[in-house]
Design a protein around this motif. Sequence first.
Motif, PDB file in Angstrom:
ATOM      1  N   PHE A 166       6.824   7.885  -0.124  1.00 35.99           N
ATOM      2  CA  PHE A 166       6.315   6.505  -0.101  1.00 35.99           C
ATOM      3  C   PHE A 166       6.148   5.965   1.313  1.00 35.99           C
ATOM      4  CE2 PHE A 166       8.359   7.263  -4.103  1.00 35.99           C
ATOM      5  CZ  PHE A 166       7.390   6.855  -5.006  1.00 35.99           C
ATOM      6  N   ASP A 167       6.591   6.756   2.325  1.00 36.94           N
ATOM      7  CA  ASP A 167       6.520   6.291   3.718  1.00 36.94           C
ATOM      8  C   ASP A 167       5.098   5.951   4.130  1.00 36.94           C
ATOM      9  OD1 ASP A 167       9.179   6.490   3.902  1.00 36.94           O
ATOM     10  OD2 ASP A 167       9.227   8.300   5.163  1.00 36.94           O
ATOM     11  N   SER A 168       4.170   6.809   3.726  1.00 44.39           N
ATOM     12  CA  SER A 168       2.788   6.588   4.145  1.00 44.39           C
ATOM     13  C   SER A 168       2.212   5.322   3.499  1.00 44.39           C
ATOM     14  CB  SER A 168       1.928   7.799   3.812  1.00 44.39           C
ATOM     15  OG  SER A 168       2.232   8.239   2.511  1.00 44.39           O
ATOM     16  N   LEU A 169       2.616   5.060   2.250  1.00 43.97           N
ATOM     17  CA  LEU A 169       2.166   3.825   1.589  1.00 43.97           C
ATOM     18  C   LEU A 169       2.785   2.613   2.271  1.00 43.97           C
ATOM     19  CD1 LEU A 169       2.238   4.391  -2.314  1.00 43.97           C
ATOM     20  CD2 LEU A 169       0.259   3.863  -0.896  1.00 43.97           C
ATOM     21  N   ILE A 170       4.075   2.758   2.637  1.00 45.17           N
ATOM     22  CA  ILE A 170       4.766   1.648   3.302  1.00 45.17           C
ATOM     23  C   ILE A 170       4.127   1.402   4.671  1.00 45.17           C
ATOM     24  CG2 ILE A 170       6.979   0.911   4.312  1.00 45.17           C
ATOM     25  CD1 ILE A 170       8.295   2.689   2.042  1.00 45.17           C
ATOM     26  N   ALA A 171       3.815   2.514   5.374  1.00 39.67           N
ATOM     27  CA  ALA A 171       3.277   2.408   6.734  1.00 39.67           C
ATOM     28  C   ALA A 171       1.969   1.629   6.772  1.00 39.67           C
ATOM     29  CB  ALA A 171       3.095   3.806   7.313  1.00 39.67           C
ATOM     30  N   GLY A 217       0.408  -0.482   2.021  1.00 40.40           N
ATOM     31  CA  GLY A 217      -0.042  -0.233   0.651  1.00 40.40           C
ATOM     32  C   GLY A 217      -1.510  -0.549   0.439  1.00 40.40           C
ATOM     33  N   GLU A 218      -2.122  -1.171   1.400  1.00 36.45           N
ATOM     34  CA  GLU A 218      -3.497  -1.637   1.208  1.00 36.45           C
ATOM     35  C   GLU A 218      -4.508  -0.483   1.313  1.00 36.45           C
ATOM     36  OE1 GLU A 218      -5.847  -5.358   3.055  1.00 36.45           O
ATOM     37  OE2 GLU A 218      -3.700  -5.312   3.346  1.00 36.45           O
ATOM     38  N   ASP A 219      -5.414  -0.425   0.362  1.00 36.27           N
ATOM     39  CA  ASP A 219      -6.507   0.574   0.365  1.00 36.27           C
ATOM     40  C   ASP A 219      -5.997   2.007   0.492  1.00 36.27           C
ATOM     41  OD1 ASP A 219      -8.212  -1.547   0.211  1.00 36.27           O
ATOM     42  OD2 ASP A 219      -8.566  -1.643   2.374  1.00 36.27           O
ATOM     43  N   ALA A 220      -4.802   2.248  -0.038  1.00 32.09           N
ATOM     44  CA  ALA A 220      -4.207   3.587   0.149  1.00 32.09           C
ATOM     45  C   ALA A 220      -3.847   4.201  -1.188  1.00 32.09           C
ATOM     46  CB  ALA A 220      -2.962   3.478   1.027  1.00 32.09           C
ATOM     47  N   VAL A 221      -3.959   5.503  -1.208  1.00 32.97           N
ATOM     48  CA  VAL A 221      -3.562   6.236  -2.424  1.00 32.97           C
ATOM     49  C   VAL A 221      -2.846   7.518  -2.013  1.00 32.97           C
ATOM     50  CG1 VAL A 221      -5.782   7.468  -2.634  1.00 32.97           C
ATOM     51  CG2 VAL A 221      -4.352   7.151  -4.667  1.00 32.97           C
ATOM     52  N   VAL A 222      -1.825   7.891  -2.810  1.00 30.14           N
ATOM     53  CA  VAL A 222      -1.147   9.171  -2.612  1.00 30.14           C
ATOM     54  C   VAL A 222      -1.498  10.029  -3.823  1.00 30.14           C
ATOM     55  CG1 VAL A 222       1.076  10.320  -2.313  1.00 30.14           C
ATOM     56  CG2 VAL A 222       0.733   8.020  -1.375  1.00 30.14           C
ATOM     57  N   ARG A 263      -8.109   5.210   0.648  1.00 25.15           N
ATOM     58  CA  ARG A 263      -7.967   6.321   1.588  1.00 25.15           C
ATOM     59  C   ARG A 263      -6.743   7.157   1.180  1.00 25.15           C
ATOM     60  NH1 ARG A 263      -5.616   6.534   6.648  1.00 25.15           N
ATOM     61  NH2 ARG A 263      -5.041   4.351   6.397  1.00 25.15           N
ATOM     62  N   VAL A 264      -6.926   8.449   1.177  1.00 28.45           N
ATOM     63  CA  VAL A 264      -5.791   9.327   0.856  1.00 28.45           C
ATOM     64  C   VAL A 264      -4.834   9.326   2.053  1.00 28.45           C
ATOM     65  CG1 VAL A 264      -5.078  11.697   0.278  1.00 28.45           C
ATOM     66  CG2 VAL A 264      -7.222  10.784  -0.617  1.00 28.45           C
TER      67      VAL A 264
END
Lengths: 409, 230
Positions: A140-145, A148-153, A187-188
């Motif tokens: 979840f670090d990348s989403l937190i970084a 969360g906006e415009d982001a998907v894992v 964005r991935v």
Amino acid sequence: MTFMTLGYRSLFRQKRRTVMTLVVITFGIGSLLLTMGHTAYIDWGLRENTIHSETGHLQLFHQDYFDKEEETILQYGLEDCSDLKSGLEQYLEVQLVQARINFMGLISNGEKSVAFVGQAVEPEKERKLRNLFGNSGAAFDSLIACGGEDAVVLGQALARSLNVQIGDWVTLMTSTTDGALNAVDLRVVDTFTGVSTEYEKRAITIDLQTAQQLLVTDKVNKIIVTLDKTANTDRLYDEISQWAKDNSHTVTMKKWHEQAAYYKKVRSFFQTITGFLSLILLIIVFFASANTIVMSIVERTREIGTLLSLGTSRFQTLKMFIFEGLFLGIIGGFMAMAFAYLAAMLINNSGLMMPPPPGNTQGYQLMVRNEMPIYIIVFFATVLTSVFSSLLPAFRVTRMKIVDALGHI
Amino acid sequence: MGEQSIIHMHDISKNYELGKITVKALHSIDLSIEAGDFLVIAGSSGSGKTTLLNLIGLIDTPTSGSIYFDSKELDGNERRLTEYRRDRLGYIFQTFNLIPVMNVYENVEFPLILQGVSQGQRKQLVMDVLEQVGLTGHHRHKPRELSGGQRQRVAIARAIVKKPDIVLADEPTANLDSVTGEEIIELMEKLNAHNGTTFVFSSHDPMIITRGRRIIRLHDGQIIREKEAA
């Protein structure tokens, strides 16, 4: 000199044979304890992992969520649940309260579209949930970084299937709560591995707010409540149910295991294996003990005749053999527990890795839990097995005619 | 049946089935054992001595006939037979049959435990009887640490410690050298004379047989002669 003492002393007449039997019991029952300890570890690990990654301890839903079929997404979702969340956070035992949305749709890289199963989360709380059980929650670090906006894992298998890399853009399409179609470009930012490749091929995770914008709603599917201890689940379930009723929160609540189908399947699988192994090992112990007692009885037939001729009752003679079996079981049980405890410590410190279970992508460390209830149950099972193994031959020999027993060579 | 009879046997027969063959071990035996008897059952090997002793000792049952204990006919009640064996009868075996995991003291004490005698009384009785059989100072020894004669003395002590009505001994000197055998018979005579203990023992040794005050001679399962010493 009582029959108990006589039984105990008789056990060590043929020291070598008794020692061999004790060795069989020690390794047989010790192995059983290790197997059960390993199963207990898997059970404990899987349970806590399930709770601290998926289910939390309690889940709150809209009161109609399980009774009625949704015609549109989130028709029976929880609306404006800030009061509910803050009320739940007041409990001392509650460590975390977080919301989630489950949704489905299509994901496209512009050339290829596949169905996805999405989960919308509060990334910081999801990471904290995993941290509670010692997991990193780094997924979840990348989403937190990126807030969360415009982001998907994406699940790694899904990313491979779409041939997308981190930094690439994908489009999510789904129907809104009104039934209209909506889409968003995301964005991935990362990929993750799941418990199974099948899950990885479909799974995506996005920020809760992003999902709410996509679905055009402020509702959520459920509220996850995580407690300080799993043992508190039942008590908090009752207390929160009462609190929700008193404060007119029309929710329905589920305990973690009611929502943990995978956990239950795995648990049942391991219980079956352990049960089968236990049976085999107890049979081995039964025959090892029976062999010792039978040999001992056959060798002492004349002595049994002597005891009976002195006025010992048949029941007293039987008691002597029962004590013999009892002591064999007690000594063997203690030796097995000591062996299993030490072996478990060695295994736990060895760092030995097990291969991934079928359908899974990651191996796990071989660990054994030394749980007192398991030790107590297995100890008593060993003692009982040993006593039962002595009963039949002892019963037969004490039924013999005295004169036949005295004439036995 | 005499007034002093402890055991009376009437028309006792005992048959053994060996495959299709029936072996008549005893045939129409009538015998009374009186209090204070020092009785030898004599006869050659296979004459039925041990079978008769087993029947007197209530460790075997006759094929036909009746056995009376204190003028009461025995009916095969297992509990009552166990009580008789425990309280009224003592056994001395040819092969001693001591319990190897018990020491001398414990072997002798065992019948008293079965009778529920208190620990204090047991100690007194055991030490007294060990003195009578000449084993004072050996009470901590295990049977394997004793000679044949000493083992048989332990067996005698075990048989007499509970002061039974009858002590039965099946060829008590057969596994002993002649000197030790003689000592054992002397001990039994002494106990019979001083304590009034009734002894019934079997033997085929002419030297031993002559020591009996009452001698019953068996041949092919029948009493062929009964003789009382003057």
